[in-house]
Each structure stands twice: as C-alpha cells, then as structure tokens.
Design a protein around this motif. Structure first.
Motif, PDB file in Angstrom:
ATOM      1  N   THR A 160       0.830  -1.207   0.000  1.00 23.19           N
ATOM      2  CA  THR A 160       0.000   0.000   0.000  1.00 23.19           C
ATOM      3  C   THR A 160       0.863   1.255   0.000  1.00 23.19           C
ATOM      4  OG1 THR A 160      -1.850  -1.088   1.103  1.00 23.19           O
ATOM      5  CG2 THR A 160      -1.727   1.303   1.286  1.00 23.19           C
ATOM      6  N   LEU A 161       1.880   1.274   0.844  1.00 15.54           N
ATOM      7  CA  LEU A 161       2.774   2.434   0.891  1.00 15.54           C
ATOM      8  C   LEU A 161       3.577   2.570  -0.399  1.00 15.54           C
ATOM      9  CD1 LEU A 161       3.967   2.083   4.588  1.00 15.54           C
ATOM     10  CD2 LEU A 161       2.635   3.978   3.663  1.00 15.54           C
ATOM     11  N   MET A 162       3.982   1.442  -0.986  1.00 16.76           N
ATOM     12  CA  MET A 162       4.758   1.486  -2.231  1.00 16.76           C
ATOM     13  C   MET A 162       3.897   1.985  -3.390  1.00 16.76           C
ATOM     14  SD  MET A 162       8.047   0.330  -2.005  1.00 16.76           S
ATOM     15  CE  MET A 162       8.533  -0.676  -3.419  1.00 16.76           C
ATOM     16  N   THR A 163       2.671   1.484  -3.503  1.00 16.48           N
ATOM     17  CA  THR A 163       1.818   1.911  -4.609  1.00 16.48           C
ATOM     18  C   THR A 163       1.321   3.347  -4.431  1.00 16.48           C
ATOM     19  OG1 THR A 163      -0.091   0.870  -3.537  1.00 16.48           O
ATOM     20  CG2 THR A 163       1.049  -0.406  -5.236  1.00 16.48           C
ATOM     21  N   VAL A 168       1.428  10.852   1.587  1.00 11.47           N
ATOM     22  CA  VAL A 168       1.345  10.510   3.005  1.00 11.47           C
ATOM     23  C   VAL A 168       0.048   9.746   3.251  1.00 11.47           C
ATOM     24  CG1 VAL A 168       1.261  11.378   5.365  1.00 11.47           C
ATOM     25  CG2 VAL A 168       2.678  12.540   3.663  1.00 11.47           C
ATOM     26  N   MET A 169       0.162   8.575   3.874  1.00  9.03           N
ATOM     27  CA  MET A 169      -0.999   7.758   4.222  1.00  9.03           C
ATOM     28  C   MET A 169      -1.242   7.886   5.720  1.00  9.03           C
ATOM     29  SD  MET A 169      -1.892   6.325   1.343  1.00  9.03           S
ATOM     30  CE  MET A 169      -2.953   4.958   1.840  1.00  9.03           C
ATOM     31  N   SER A 170      -2.437   8.298   6.083  1.00  5.31           N
ATOM     32  CA  SER A 170      -2.747   8.444   7.502  1.00  5.31           C
ATOM     33  C   SER A 170      -2.874   7.080   8.168  1.00  5.31           C
ATOM     34  CB  SER A 170      -4.053   9.230   7.677  1.00  5.31           C
ATOM     35  OG  SER A 170      -5.160   8.441   7.266  1.00  5.31           O
ATOM     36  N   ILE A 206      10.485   3.792   5.211  1.00  5.73           N
ATOM     37  CA  ILE A 206       9.174   4.285   5.646  1.00  5.73           C
ATOM     38  C   ILE A 206       9.385   5.443   6.613  1.00  5.73           C
ATOM     39  CG2 ILE A 206       6.994   3.683   6.748  1.00  5.73           C
ATOM     40  CD1 ILE A 206       7.559   0.752   5.995  1.00  5.73           C
ATOM     41  N   LYS A 207       8.946   6.606   6.206  1.00  2.51           N
ATOM     42  CA  LYS A 207       9.147   7.800   7.030  1.00  2.51           C
ATOM     43  C   LYS A 207       7.851   8.152   7.759  1.00  2.51           C
ATOM     44  CE  LYS A 207      12.604   9.690   3.865  1.00  2.51           C
ATOM     45  NZ  LYS A 207      13.745   9.371   4.749  1.00  2.51           N
ATOM     46  N   GLY A 211       2.131  13.356  13.340  1.00  4.03           N
ATOM     47  CA  GLY A 211       0.792  13.900  13.396  1.00  4.03           C
ATOM     48  C   GLY A 211       0.004  13.745  12.107  1.00  4.03           C
ATOM     49  N   VAL A 212       0.623  13.196  11.084  1.00  3.88           N
ATOM     50  CA  VAL A 212      -0.052  13.071   9.776  1.00  3.88           C
ATOM     51  C   VAL A 212      -0.155  11.611   9.359  1.00  3.88           C
ATOM     52  CG1 VAL A 212      -0.073  13.783   7.364  1.00  3.88           C
ATOM     53  CG2 VAL A 212       0.824  15.342   9.110  1.00  3.88           C
ATOM     54  N   GLY A 213       0.999  10.927   9.278  1.00  2.00           N
ATOM     55  CA  GLY A 213       0.964   9.531   8.856  1.00  2.00           C
ATOM     56  C   GLY A 213       2.325   9.050   8.403  1.00  2.00           C
TER      57      GLY A 213
END
Length: 218
Positions: A160-163, A168-170, A206-207, A211-213
């Motif tokens: 999910t993070l790669m695609t 930024v994903m919460s 993965i960063k 407060g965001v994601g």
C-alpha cells in the motif's frame, strides 16, 4: 490493498471476497449502488469492482457519480452485459477496465494489478523503489536482491505504501487498508507493523510524518 466490491449476487459476492482475500486484498462488499459515492469519498480504497445490474440503480449511474465527484479511484466493471454498446458506455463513462461474466479469477487478478500499477505511476510488472522490489502477483518482496519474508499484513502495508509512494498515508487509511469493516485491530497495530517492517528491512524507507501519517518517498 483494499477493494470495494459492488455486487448484488450473494453466491458470487461471497466467492469473490474469499478468493480476493486469499490473494492479499482486503475486500469490503456492498450489494447496492446507493451510498457508493459517499463510501469512496470518505474511505480509502485502492480500486472498485462494479457490477452494472444492481437492485436499486444502474451501475453506470454509480460510475458517473463517482467520476462527477472528480475521484480518481480505479474502477473495473464486472458484468454479464456483453454487448459492445454496454462496453463502450462503461469505458466512456469512466471505467478503467471492463470484464464480462463468467470470468477467470486469474484474469481478474491480472487486470487489477495492471490498474493498480497504472494509477500508481508504475509500468513494470514489479514495483521498485530505493532497492525494494514488490511483486503484486507473487506477493514476494526483495531488498537489494535478497528475498524478504513478510507476514500477510506486513505485505499489505508495504505494498500500500509502495503503490502510494510520494503520498502521506494516515494511520486511519492504513488501518482501513489492512482491516476493512470487519476486523477489529488494536489502536497501536499500525505502529507495530511499521516497527516490524523497519526492523526487517533496515534503513529509513518508511518515514513518519508526525501527526499526519507515513510515507515512502519516490
């Protein structure tokens, strides 16, 4: 990765949920078209599989509402309507792909992978960033050429993070991707999975945006 399945046939819907789940997708299933526009506006889905013959509305109208809302969600029409006029109407109405029932699961999976890669900006069979290679078809991961063993949920989270690289994903979006509507997860489940991924993969892929994601940069 999370799919929204809009299909009114009970047996087919149950079969698709089971089959897609076995291949690494989180699937949320609705049997009516009303409310789909609100769902895709308020929740995070990777793609939608849409039947055209629904009990309360025509699937084409559902598709038009989604596109009128300026949503870029990939949509695959999966229907028994096989006339060329229906195919043209569906594709011109904003669908990314069109499949006719009955269908082969292997082809459906392949077409889903193509849609997901396309919307993510990748054209190769595998998704590769910063020395990490993710195969959506085999659900295998390599880091600098070495195979990496992940749990199913770790793979879902990483893919999910790669695609969505560069976005930024919460925490809530990632929770939805992993669990959908049915599963209940602890409040710190995402942090635990991220910790385990970092431990296995090393580096700073993965960063955390406080407060965001979370984000994997392109």
């Amino acid at each position: 990765m999370r799919l929204l399945l809009v299909e009114d046939d009970q047996m087919l819907g149950e079969s698709m949920v089971a089959s897609l789940s076995r291949h690494g997708y989180t699937v949320d299933w609705v049997q009516q078209g009303m409310g789909v526009e609100l769902l895709v506006k308020t929740e995070s889905f990777t793609a939608m599989i849409l039947d055209l013959t629904l009990p309360d509305t025509d699937g084409i109208e559902v598709l038009k509402k989604v596109r009128q809302a300026k949503l870029s969600l990939p949509v695959m029409i999966l229907t028994a309507r096989d006339d060329i006029e229906d195919r043209v109407e569906g594709l011109d109405g904003g669908a990314d792909d069109y499949m006719v029932k009955p269908f082969a699961l292997e082809e459906l999976l392949a077409r889903l992978r193509v849609m997901i890669r396309r919307i993510s900006g990748f054209t190769d069979t595998n998704i590769e960033l910063h020395g990490v290679t993710v195969s959506l078809s085999s659900q295998q991961v390599e880091v600098n050429g070495d195979a990496l063993k992940l749990t199913p949920k770790e793979f879902k989270l990483l893919s999910t993070l790669m695609t969505n690289a560069g976005r930024v994903m919460s925490k809530d979006q990632l929770q939805q991707t992993l669990h959908g509507w049915d599963d209940v997860a602890s409040d710190n489940a995402i942090e635990v999975h991220i910790h385990n991924l970092r431990k296995k993969m090393g580096g700073n892929l993965i960063k955390n945006i406080r407060g965001v994601g979370y984000i994997i940069e392109r």
